[in-house]
Structure formats: structure tokens, C-alpha cells
Design a protein around this motif. Sequence first.
Motif: not given
Length: 360
Positions: A53-66
Motif C-alpha cells: 500500500r502507498l499512503k500519501v499524506d501531509g499538506l494535501v487536500d485529500d490523503a490517498l491510500d493506494l
Amino acid sequence: MWGKRADTVVHGVEPYNAEPSRTALAGRSITPLDTFYSRNHGTVPVLDPAGWRLKVDGLVDDALDLGLDELKGRFEHHTVAATLQCAGNRRAALLEVRDIPGEDPWGPGATSTARWTGVSLADVLAAAGIAHGAAHVAFEAPDRAEAASPPQTYGASIPLAKAQGAEVLLAWGMNGADLPPVHGAPVRVVVPGWIGARSVKWVQRISVLSEPSAGYFQAVAYRLMPADADYDAAPPGAGLTLGPVALSCDVLVPDDHARLAAGSHDVRGYAYAGDDRGVARVEISLDGGAGWAQAELEASEGPWCWRLWHARVDLPPGEVRISVRAWDTTGATQPATASQVWNPKGYANSSWGGVTLTVG
């Protein structure tokens, strides 16, 4: 080990650090998987692609979990030819100037070129939405580095402006095949033009930040310090942060310390200018730099790749030193000696390359 050639030069088994010989690297603009160098800071993780899984977070509008299938299915696929180069490439020449305890004696083979297939990091960041104050993008991986202080998993960051470049990939493919575990499977970051340490393997998390990563490998390691600095006593953030690769050039054929008959011989090698610079010229000297002749540059695989070159030279009897230097597209060239660029960790050896031969 890890599917590499029998003549691979192995600097360490755990963690696994290895480079091809000069002659194995020569003559091919794209480096085969069994020849491509490998730099690691911990045990190579072998991950299940189905569970990744790849998590994209921090200073983003919508976190992702792919998952991997979601990453492949949601974003457009791209292939980019790019050279990766370890910041310690050609450290062996610096070690001849002065000892660098605890660092591997990399020769000129800690650089290789592949065609990488994946999705644009910029597209993934755009899907998450970049929030106000964002300036850097950090990557985290599961490989644990015991040599870090304190021991920690590997991570690094790059400026947001670089991360949004079309050339930066989240790659699952290498030279038309699935990415091997030793090169970061199932997915790695590929940051063309920057030191290999920023192309984080086995990436599992991407965080958009206002500041660079505070992790050891960004704040402490991979920093260029003055020759008289006490690296171990320096505070985090000291020195120059290594990013774009320094201009370098070296001979691959003939091998160093080879014995050759006097007469005409082919000389082959590579030159590489990081970031968005290109290689404009390569020159060869047989008299310590008093006179230079131009080598012939070979066709490039793309703007993010090294340039291979070749020349025909007449070698006189005796001990002969072949020196080489490159010029980049900004008009910059290389310093003459390793002593001019020696530093406490042996990074970024941009001095002339070359080999010493016995000719008779």
C-alpha cells in the motif's frame, strides 16, 4: 547474489552494496538488470505486491491510500530513461588522498542507466491536492538502517518543484521487466538527475511537508562538508545538501592497471551531468593534462541519461596514464585532482577520471 553477474564487485553483503566492473558497464547505453549497481542501507525487503500500500499524506487536500493495482489503473503510465548514480561513486580515488573510515570504496561503477516504467509522481500529488505551505515531498521505506543515528527506516525528501517534474516517477518496471526486489520492488521513486539516495526504494509513504525531511538520511547523511570539518560533531543540517549529481566522467575500457601492447587502442567510457544539464564534450589526455583531444560522444537515450563516448589513441611503451574530463552544457568542467574535492564522507568526486596502464 540477487541475480548479479559473477564479476560484480561486492562491497558488502549485509547490507548488500555492489557495482559492476568497468568492463561490464562499458558499451551499453542501457544497463542490464544483472549489471546495474545496488546501494542499500539495510536488509533488502522482499515485499508482497498484493499487500503493498502507498499512503500519501501531509499538506494535501485529500490523503490517498493506494494498492498497486489502483496505482496502475488510476494514473497514466510513462517510461523514462534515466541514469542513477550513487553520491559515493568514484570514492576510491578520494580514499587514495586520505582515509574515509566506514565508507565503501566505490569505483566508477556506482552508476547505471535503465528505462523505468511507472506513473508520474506529479499526477499522484495532483490527485491528492497540494495544500498551502507545501514545499517538500518526503518518501519513507521499510528497510531499516542500523548504521543510522539512531537506527531507523530509510527516507529522504526532494523539493516540491522537483517532485512535480514530469520526469519523476513511481516506478514498478525496469528495462521492460518487473522491478527486482534489490532495486525496490514493488514500487520505487525515480528522481532523474539527482543522487541515487533520493530515489527511495520500496516506497510506502509519501508526505508533503513545509520543510525537508528531518530523518537521518536527509538531515545528517548525504551532506557535503568542508575537508577540515568534523562530520560526526556537525549538527543536523550542516554542510551542503546533496541533490543534483555533480559532473563526472571516467574510463571503462581499457581496465585500470591493464597490460597492453604499444600501438592503437579503443578507449571507452561515460560522462554524466546531473539535474537538467547535458554533457557537451569529453576530452582525453595522455600527458597529464598538457594536451587534450576530443572523444566522440555517442547517441543519448534521453535528457536524463549519461553519454557514452569513445576514442582511438596511440599508446607509447611504458606506464601511461589516460586522463579524461567532461564539459557540461553550462560550460563547466571538472577539477584536475581528487585532492581538490576530498571531503569527510567521500561524496561527489567530480575530479578527472582515468586509468593507469602498462604498455609494452
